[in-house]
Every structure is written in C-alpha cells, then in structure tokens.
Write an enzyme that holds these catalytic residues in place. Structure first.
Site, PDB file in Angstrom:
ATOM      1  N   HIS A 276       3.562   7.692   7.583  1.00 25.53           N
ATOM      2  CA  HIS A 276       4.550   6.656   7.911  1.00 25.53           C
ATOM      3  C   HIS A 276       5.939   7.268   8.099  1.00 25.53           C
ATOM      4  CE1 HIS A 276       1.598   3.806   5.865  1.00 25.53           C
ATOM      5  NE2 HIS A 276       1.630   3.464   7.129  1.00 25.53           N
TER       6      HIS A 276
ATOM      7  N   HIS B 192       2.734   6.604   2.987  1.00 24.83           N
ATOM      8  CA  HIS B 192       2.454   8.040   2.934  1.00 24.83           C
ATOM      9  C   HIS B 192       3.249   8.829   3.977  1.00 24.83           C
ATOM     10  CE1 HIS B 192      -0.050   7.430   6.450  1.00 24.83           C
ATOM     11  NE2 HIS B 192      -0.668   6.461   5.822  1.00 24.83           N
TER      12      HIS B 192
ATOM     13  N   LYS C   8       0.843  -1.196   0.000  1.00 14.89           N
ATOM     14  CA  LYS C   8       0.000   0.000   0.000  1.00 14.89           C
ATOM     15  C   LYS C   8       0.874   1.241   0.000  1.00 14.89           C
ATOM     16  CE  LYS C   8      -4.536  -0.865   2.001  1.00 14.89           C
ATOM     17  NZ  LYS C   8      -5.356  -0.550   3.181  1.00 14.89           N
TER      18      LYS C   8
END
Length: 528
Positions: A94, A91, A88
């Site tokens: 993180h 972004h 995933k």
C-alpha cells in the site's frame, strides 16, 4: 543523398560534409574528426537562454513549455492509488501504491492534465461480516477512540482465529454481512463508524506523506450498480452459468470457455471484479475521464486484463484509455517493534532514525522544528529508495542504506537542496544585479547547463512509461554535478560579476531540483 556519394572513403565524406555545413548563432564551430563531425555550441548563448527564466521568477515552469510535450494527449486523468482495506494490515504494498500513484498524479498535473486523485478503499465484502461479528464479541469503544486502526486490526485478527475452528462465529459473520447487504440500520451504522474513523486516521497519515486525495471512494459505493452490470451482461448474452452454478463471462479467443472470469457466486452475490466493472462505468459517467490509471502490485495484472476485456465486450470503447501500472514486492520492511502493520509505523521509524542521524552529524544546522525536517527527509529517503529501479522489480528494504547522506539517496537530494538554499540566503540580493552569461564558460558550468537542458526529455520519457526512475536518476546526477561545482566554482571570494553569474547557475539548478523533487512527491527542506 545528393550531397554525398553513396560509397567511397568515409573520411573524405566526413570532411566534404563538414565543409558544406554553415555555422550560425547557436553552432559556432564545425569540424571533421575521424568519421565524425563535431559541433561546438555557442556557450555564452547556452548560458544566457537557459538561465534567463530564473532571473525573471519563471523557474517553476522551467522545461514545462517544451515543444516535446505537444505530442502528448492532454485531458482528464483519473488515478486510483493506495486503496487500503479498512481494518486490515496496511502493508508495504500500500505504501508503494501510494507514493507511485502520487508521482503519476503529480507528473500528469505538471504536464497540463486535469487530475482526479482517487483512493478506492476495500470497505466491503465478507471481512466486514467478520469485523462486525468480532466487534460484538471483542470490541471496546474506549480502545476504538484511543487507537482506532490498531484496535480494529486486533479485533479482526482475533475473530479470524476464532472463525477458523468455531462454526458459530463463521455463521455470525455471514449473518452480519447479509444484514449489511440488506441495508439493516444497526449493521450499516456500525460499518459507517468503522469506515469514517478509518478514513480520518488515514487522512492524517497521508498528510504526513504529503499525499492528498480528491475522492475517497470504495467498493461499498458500487454494490447496487454491480447488480446492474450483471443485468447488462445477461441482456447481451455475455453471462453464462457454469457447472458450479456461478455466473461467468467467457474470455477465451475461440469462445470455448477455456478462459472464464467469474462475476457471480452461486448464491447470487457479486465479487470484487463485478464491483470494479461497475466502478469504472460510474467513473466514466461522473468524471468523463480521458484516461484512468490503476496503481496496484503485479499480482493483479490478470485481474485488470480481464476487467478491460469485459468492459470492451460490453461496448465501452473508452476502456482503451484504461491502464494498469503494476509494481513488485518489498521484502524485509520491518520496524524496531517488528513486522510493519500500519504505514504510520514506517513513518515513525523513518523520522526517529533520521533524527538520530541528524543529532550525530556535525553539519546539522540549528532547526526550529527538527522532527518536521527529520520526517520530510525520512519520507524522501523512502521514496528515492523505491523509485531508483524499474517499478516491476522486487527489492529488499534496508533502513541503513536508504538513510545515508552520501550516495544515491533521498537524504543526498535533500542535503544538496538545503545547501543550495543556504548559499542563496548568504548572498541574498547579489543575484538581482546584471547577469553576464559569458562568465560561465568553464567546463563545470557547461556540464550542468547541458544536464538542465535534458529536464524536458526526462519528463517526456516519464510521461511515456510512467516510471519515476528517469527523474530520480536525473536529479541524483544533478546533485553530483552540483557537489563538484561547489568545489570548482566558489561564490565567496570571487569578483562580484563572477559570483553573480555563478549564483544564477546555482539558483537555476536549485529550482529544477526542487521542481523535480515535488513531482516525485518529496517536499524539499531549506535547512538540515
């Protein structure tokens, strides 16, 4: 109370008290002002005691043996941070979790705790059903080898779109995840492949950030233990069945089901929080931690509040030692190619922009590896931009502002450190001679010494609330003081004993600056 009358003329009281106080080796003069008492510290002694460790090679532990820290609990600290989801988008949240968690781990370690750094990957759940089904449809083994994260992300985006209007794709995803839950070898083998290549890629990216983990864990490790948690909750009478057929725990103060937490879907499968409970119990058994710190964005505050409540209701009193450090959102983090997808894009952009800035500057030194220096300085710019304010605050990301060499930026910290290193190098050997602290009595020197004296207080404050802003602001102020000292306390052209004393001062400042930067997660550069 016995010395002074409780009422009367404040000036008289001040003068009376000042006359009764005695000077000693530390305080060399005491005088009464208007309602205040002034203490003049022995400046020579201040310089001698403060700069002594730096002449004996003890600069790395400066401030860390302070009595201030005696009140802090030491022990084993487990910090869970970064925790991206496999396949995933990685972004900006993180990135924040990664650098904040790294700071907390570094701080705890420097203060004498045994630290376990854990990356708890999102590697389980229905997204893997989608990815497994999607890879069968859109996956390409060659592309997976060339650019694993990018290819898995592309497959995930395509299959998600497909699943929005195609019932067969949705069913294929459910089937694949069920096969995973039932440990069917083909599904598990593909899932393992996804996980391994993702971890390998992330390790490389973390290395660029100067971040490492002791343990890579993940939700998948706790799927079986989550069923055990369900059994324990049932045996304690804590798990109730809702009208929808889901398994819930009542967290309302009055026991009226006005606030519940869902732990089981109606089909009997567990949720993220069920696995988090299992993970916490497993970690306590495995690592015997004294405290566990979770670093995630503030949208998860409610989740962790429920997690700690449930652990306590299950009889785990150690959950009092669990803490959630939350942070705000970053807006506008884009690279030249558009929205940020992976952390690698951000690091590449920071390095490229920094390289460009360095090539335009007249003061840039000849460097053996300009890309490496640009990377380290770029990362420090990202970190300082993030750490200047309270972690809870949202902030707007601005490439131009964070990469400025002037002003309160990570580039300014690095520039100051490199400049001090250059000064030491040019005068190598001189500082080893006899040190005369009485030659550092100018106001500029004293202000730096007083500032260095606060280093332990700043670390203590940071340890209390786990906010990096105290340390960042301390280091930025130190850099401004050093900039003034470069002008007002020249080494070149001064008599040798004066030059030696000033070098000791600059050496001490350089050492504290480097130590503080490392705690923040910044690798100091010696040239730029």
């Amino acid at each position: 109370m016995e010395i002074l009358p409780s009422s009367g003329d404040i000036q008289l009281q001040t003068e009376t008290l000042a006359s009764q106080l005695k000077q000693d080796s530390v305080v060399e003069d005491i005088s009464a002002g208007r309602g205040v008492i002034n203490f003049k510290v022995n400046r020579r002694l201040l310089a001698e005691k403060l700069l002594e460790p730096f002449g004996k090679g003890g600069g790395d532990t400066f401030g860390l043996d302070s009595e201030l820290f005696n009140s802090l609990k030491r022990g084993t600290t487990l910090v869970e941070y970064s925790s991206p989801n496999i396949a995933k988008k990685f972004h900006a949240g993180h990135l924040r979790s990664t650098i904040i968690g790294n700071f907390i781990a570094n701080l705890k370690q420097s203060l004498g705790n045994d630290v376990i750094r854990m990356n708890y990957l999102g590697d389980w759940g229905m997204q893997f059903g989608l990815l497994g089904a999607g890879f069968g449809q859109f996956g390409c083994v060659e592309k997976l080898k060339e650019n694993p994260l990018q290819h898995l992300f592309e497959v995930y985006v395509r299959v998600n779109k497909e699943a929005e209007h195609n019932e067969d794709t949705k069913q294929a995803a459910r089937d694949f995840f069920r096969q995973l839950e039932q440990h069917e070898s083909q599904a598990v083998s593909l899932w393992q492949q996804f996980r391994e290549i993702t971890v390998k890629e992330y390790r490389h990216i973390y290395e660029r950030l100067g971040v490492h983990f002791d343990v890579y864990s993940g939700e998948s490790f706790h799927q079986d233990q989550a069923q055990e948690v369900v059994r324990q909750l049932q045996s304690r009478g804590l798990l109730k069945t809702s009208e929808k057929g889901t398994g819930v725990v009542d967290l309302s103060p009055d026991g009226d089901m006005s606030s519940v937490c869902t732990l089981l879907r109606s089909d009997g499968t567990t949720l993220y929080i069920t696995r988090d409970i299992a993970a916490a119990i497993d970690r306590k058994e495995k690592y015997c931690f004294d405290e566990m710190i979770y670093v995630t964005d503030k949208s998860q505050e409610h989740h962790f509040s429920q997690l700690f409540q449930i652990l306590l209701s299950m009889g785990h009193s150690w959950s009092d030692g669990c803490r959630h450090v939350s942070f705000g959102l970053v807006q506008g983090m884009k690279t030249r190619i558009g929205e940020v997808v992976f952390l690698e894009d951000v690091l590449d952009e920071a390095r490229a922009r920094m390289l460009h800035n360095m090539s335009q500057s007249n003061t840039t030194k000849k460097l053996e590896n300009p890309e490496d220096t640009a990377e380290k300085v770029g990362v420090s710019a990202l970190i300082v931009q993030d750490f200047k304010g309270p972690l809870q605050s949202d902030y707007k990301f601005d490439w131009d502002r964070i990469l400025q060499a002037q002003g309160d930026t990570g580039v300014f910290l690095q520039y100051t450190h490199a400049r001090l290193c250059s000064l030491m190098q040019r005068n190598e050997g001189m500082e080893a001679a006899t040190f005369h602290p009485s030659l550092l009595l100018e106001q500029t020197s004293i202000i730096i010494l007083q500032h260095l004296l606060r280093y332990d207080e700043v670390l203590y404050q940071s340890a209390q609330d786990l906010q990096p802003k105290h340390l960042v602001n301390f280091l930025l102020k130190l850099c401004h003081l050093i900039a003034s000292a470069h002008r007002e306390l020249p080494v070149k052209g001064s008599p040798q004993d004066v030059a030696q004393a000033r070098l000791r001062l600059f050496s001490g400042a350089c050492s504290v600056l480097a130590n503080g930067m490392r705690i923040l997660g910044i690798i100091p550069v010696n040239k730029m």
